[in-house]
Design a protein around this motif. Structure first.
Motif, PDB file in Angstrom:
ATOM      1  N   CYS A  78      -8.468  14.704   7.588  1.00 10.64           N
ATOM      2  CA  CYS A  78      -8.680  15.386   6.313  1.00 10.64           C
ATOM      3  C   CYS A  78      -7.332  15.674   5.635  1.00 10.64           C
ATOM      4  O   CYS A  78      -7.150  15.445   4.434  1.00 10.64           O
ATOM      5  CB  CYS A  78      -9.454  16.682   6.587  1.00 10.64           C
ATOM      6  N   ALA A  79      -6.356  16.169   6.422  1.00  9.60           N
ATOM      7  CA  ALA A  79      -5.031  16.459   5.872  1.00  9.60           C
ATOM      8  C   ALA A  79      -4.368  15.172   5.383  1.00  9.60           C
ATOM      9  O   ALA A  79      -3.773  15.132   4.300  1.00  9.60           O
ATOM     10  CB  ALA A  79      -4.156  17.132   6.936  1.00  9.60           C
ATOM     11  N   VAL A  80      -4.501  14.113   6.187  1.00  6.33           N
ATOM     12  CA  VAL A  80      -3.853  12.851   5.819  1.00  6.33           C
ATOM     13  C   VAL A  80      -4.483  12.277   4.550  1.00  6.33           C
ATOM     14  O   VAL A  80      -3.793  11.779   3.658  1.00  6.33           O
ATOM     15  CB  VAL A  80      -3.914  11.844   6.994  1.00  6.33           C
ATOM     16  N   LYS A  81      -5.800  12.415   4.442  1.00 12.67           N
ATOM     17  CA  LYS A  81      -6.477  11.921   3.241  1.00 12.67           C
ATOM     18  C   LYS A  81      -5.964  12.673   2.006  1.00 12.67           C
ATOM     19  O   LYS A  81      -5.768  12.090   0.946  1.00 12.67           O
ATOM     20  CB  LYS A  81      -7.995  12.091   3.403  1.00 12.67           C
ATOM     21  N   ARG A  82      -5.742  13.977   2.192  1.00 16.24           N
ATOM     22  CA  ARG A  82      -5.210  14.752   1.056  1.00 16.24           C
ATOM     23  C   ARG A  82      -3.818  14.281   0.661  1.00 16.24           C
ATOM     24  O   ARG A  82      -3.461  14.297  -0.510  1.00 16.24           O
ATOM     25  CB  ARG A  82      -5.180  16.249   1.401  1.00 16.24           C
ATOM     26  N   ILE A  83      -2.997  13.891   1.648  1.00 12.07           N
ATOM     27  CA  ILE A  83      -1.657  13.367   1.309  1.00 12.07           C
ATOM     28  C   ILE A  83      -1.806  12.194   0.340  1.00 12.07           C
ATOM     29  O   ILE A  83      -1.137  12.119  -0.693  1.00 12.07           O
ATOM     30  CB  ILE A  83      -0.886  12.911   2.575  1.00 12.07           C
ATOM     31  N   TYR A  84      -2.712  11.276   0.684  1.00 15.36           N
ATOM     32  CA  TYR A  84      -2.926  10.105  -0.185  1.00 15.36           C
ATOM     33  C   TYR A  84      -3.417  10.537  -1.565  1.00 15.36           C
ATOM     34  O   TYR A  84      -2.954  10.032  -2.592  1.00 15.36           O
ATOM     35  CB  TYR A  84      -3.945   9.155   0.456  1.00 15.36           C
ATOM     36  N   ASP A  85      -4.355  11.491  -1.571  1.00 12.64           N
ATOM     37  CA  ASP A  85      -4.933  11.903  -2.854  1.00 12.64           C
ATOM     38  C   ASP A  85      -3.905  12.619  -3.724  1.00 12.64           C
ATOM     39  O   ASP A  85      -3.821  12.387  -4.925  1.00 12.64           O
ATOM     40  CB  ASP A  85      -6.155  12.807  -2.611  1.00 12.64           C
ATOM     41  N   VAL A  86      -3.127  13.516  -3.096  1.00 21.33           N
ATOM     42  CA  VAL A  86      -2.128  14.270  -3.856  1.00 21.33           C
ATOM     43  C   VAL A  86      -1.100  13.321  -4.468  1.00 21.33           C
ATOM     44  O   VAL A  86      -0.650  13.499  -5.594  1.00 21.33           O
ATOM     45  CB  VAL A  86      -1.448  15.325  -2.939  1.00 21.33           C
ATOM     46  N   LYS A  87      -0.737  12.272  -3.736  1.00 23.14           N
ATOM     47  CA  LYS A  87       0.271  11.312  -4.221  1.00 23.14           C
ATOM     48  C   LYS A  87      -0.326  10.213  -5.111  1.00 23.14           C
ATOM     49  O   LYS A  87       0.415   9.489  -5.775  1.00 23.14           O
ATOM     50  CB  LYS A  87       0.929  10.608  -3.025  1.00 23.14           C
ATOM     51  N   GLY A  88      -1.656  10.062  -5.045  1.00 22.70           N
ATOM     52  CA  GLY A  88      -2.269   8.932  -5.746  1.00 22.70           C
ATOM     53  C   GLY A  88      -1.893   7.613  -5.088  1.00 22.70           C
ATOM     54  O   GLY A  88      -1.716   6.591  -5.745  1.00 22.70           O
ATOM     55  N   ARG A  89      -1.792   7.645  -3.765  1.00 20.04           N
ATOM     56  CA  ARG A  89      -1.341   6.462  -3.023  1.00 20.04           C
ATOM     57  C   ARG A  89      -2.531   5.704  -2.432  1.00 20.04           C
ATOM     58  O   ARG A  89      -3.466   6.335  -1.916  1.00 20.04           O
ATOM     59  CB  ARG A  89      -0.416   6.952  -1.906  1.00 20.04           C
ATOM     60  N   PRO A  90      -2.518   4.386  -2.467  1.00 20.31           N
ATOM     61  CA  PRO A  90      -3.637   3.632  -1.872  1.00 20.31           C
ATOM     62  C   PRO A  90      -3.739   3.911  -0.371  1.00 20.31           C
ATOM     63  O   PRO A  90      -2.714   4.013   0.309  1.00 20.31           O
ATOM     64  CB  PRO A  90      -3.253   2.166  -2.115  1.00 20.31           C
ATOM     65  N   TYR A  91      -4.979   4.010   0.132  1.00 20.61           N
ATOM     66  CA  TYR A  91      -5.179   4.410   1.532  1.00 20.61           C
ATOM     67  C   TYR A  91      -4.661   3.389   2.546  1.00 20.61           C
ATOM     68  O   TYR A  91      -4.469   3.718   3.709  1.00 20.61           O
ATOM     69  CB  TYR A  91      -6.674   4.637   1.810  1.00 20.61           C
TER      70      TYR A  91
END
Ligand code: TXA
Ligand code: MG
Length: 349
Positions: A71-84
């Protein structure tokens, strides 16, 4: 301590976290906090509970989250707008954690770790089951780094003492943008996407190196350099018997800057170009400022150039300059990394 650009109301993400807010309701709301022992401890608890922390490192600031918490890692991607599918580096605060994340570690990789860690080198190794697909972008390898910034080490050690095995931390910028080298730049990039009460930025001052770590793939009989950095090819050659090779494009691994736009400011970036009136200008101090140009940095040597580069590009954007002209320093040390970054930033691949 940095300034207090107000945070928004958070991004509405509910993690079901049980974390005490760092800051009382009636105090000025700030994301940026001083790295006191108490705050570092609180940050480590917050991380263990799934929060994200802006973490200073010696290269650039990272956006850290528990590398085992999906969940935390997914948020990192979302906060940055980075492809998973773009893999993250796992940061560790002690050598012994290397073997938790990696297996079949070649002897030369151990030599690199013992020579350069803590420090600005990331090793790509075969993963253990601890490194899940959500960290590696579905690859069987994992990137690992033991940073040398005191605050990062203290934070990682505190996190390990709570049972955490590593922190995933990409550079703390919006995807494709310039990496932040100071706490306020993290706030400017990502502050509005961080969540009230949960996420914080530790202020570790200006990053000492200023460009991202050297990335070395250790998946083959010989090391290969995937991203250049302040630890150079010749630094590596002095430690390992086998000469490192440069990027092997035939391999289907994902590495930094493979995408067209990377490390880019808003302004159009040009390299070694004929000056135009109104340009921002970055060059070594020995190079004179062209007429009607806005000098953004005058570093005395290539190391200082690296240290000042990203903040100077940000300054150009704040001044709303349309074009920034960079005169590349020439040499075989960190100059190689500077050229690599700037060519990608200028889209001159
Ligand atoms: O200096 C740094 O390395 C900073 C600080 C915060 O530690 N971190 C950083 O992370 O630059 P990031 O995510 O912005 O860039 C790391 C690059 C990514 O572009 C990714 O493609 C590459 O490392 N990478 C990570 N894991 C990899 C893997 N298993 N194989 C190949 N490349 C990998
Ligand atoms: Mg990055």
């Amino acid at each position: 301590m940095g300034t207090t650009r107000g945070r928004g109301k958070g991004n509405g993400i509910s993690l079901g976290l049980k974390i005490e807010p760092f800051i009382g309701e009636n105090l000025p709301v700030t994301l940026i906090i001083a790295p006191t022992p108490e705050n570092i401890k609180k940050a480590s608890v917050a991380l263990k509970n799934g929060a994200l922390i802006g973490m200073p490192t010696e290269t650039v600031y990272g956006l850290a989250g528990d590398a085992e918490n999906e969940c935390a890692v997914k948020r990192i991607y979302d906060v940055k707008g980075r492809p998973y599918d773009h893999p993250l580096i796992v940061h560790i605060g002690s050598h012994e954690y290397l073997d938790k994340w990696a297996v079949n570690i070649p002897e030369y990789a151990r030599k690199l770790a013992s020579e350069f860690w803590p420090g600005p080198i990331t090793l790509i190794l075969e993963r253990t089951t601890l490194a899940k697909d959500f960290i590696t972008g579905n690859q069987d390898s994992v990137g690992i780094r033991f940073p040398s910034h005191n605050t990062a080490i203290e934070l990682l050690k505190a996190f390990h003492s709570l049972g955490g095995n590593g922190l995933a931390a990409p550079s703390a910028n919006n995807f494709g943008a310039v990496s932040p080298t100071e706490a306020e730049a993290v706030n400017e990039e990502l502050g509005r996407n961080l969540t009230l009460h949960f996420d914080f930025i530790l202020d570790g001052g200006n990053a000492q190196i200023g460009i991202e770590s050297t990335i070395v793939s250790c998946l083959d009989a010989r090391p290969s350099i995937l991203r250049f950095g302040s630890i150079t090819k010749s630094d590596i050659e002095q430690i390992v018997d086998i000469k490192p090779v440069n990027i092997d494009n035939s391999k289907k691994i994902k590495f930094s800057g493979k995408l067209e736009k990377h490390y880019s400011p808003l302004a159009t970036l040009v390299l070694n170009s004929q000056p135009e009136s109104g340009d921002g200008f970055i060059a070594l101090k020995s190079v004179k400022t062209p007429i009607n140009n806005v000098r953004l940095a005058s570093p005395v040597d290539a190391l200082e150039f690296a240290k000042q580069l990203y903040a100077s590009l940000r300054k150009g954007d704040k001044l709303k300059l349309e074009r920034i002209n960079v005169i590349l320093p020439v040499g075989t040390g960190i100059e190689i990394a500077l050229e690599e970054r700037l060519r990608k930033a200028a889209h001159q691949l």
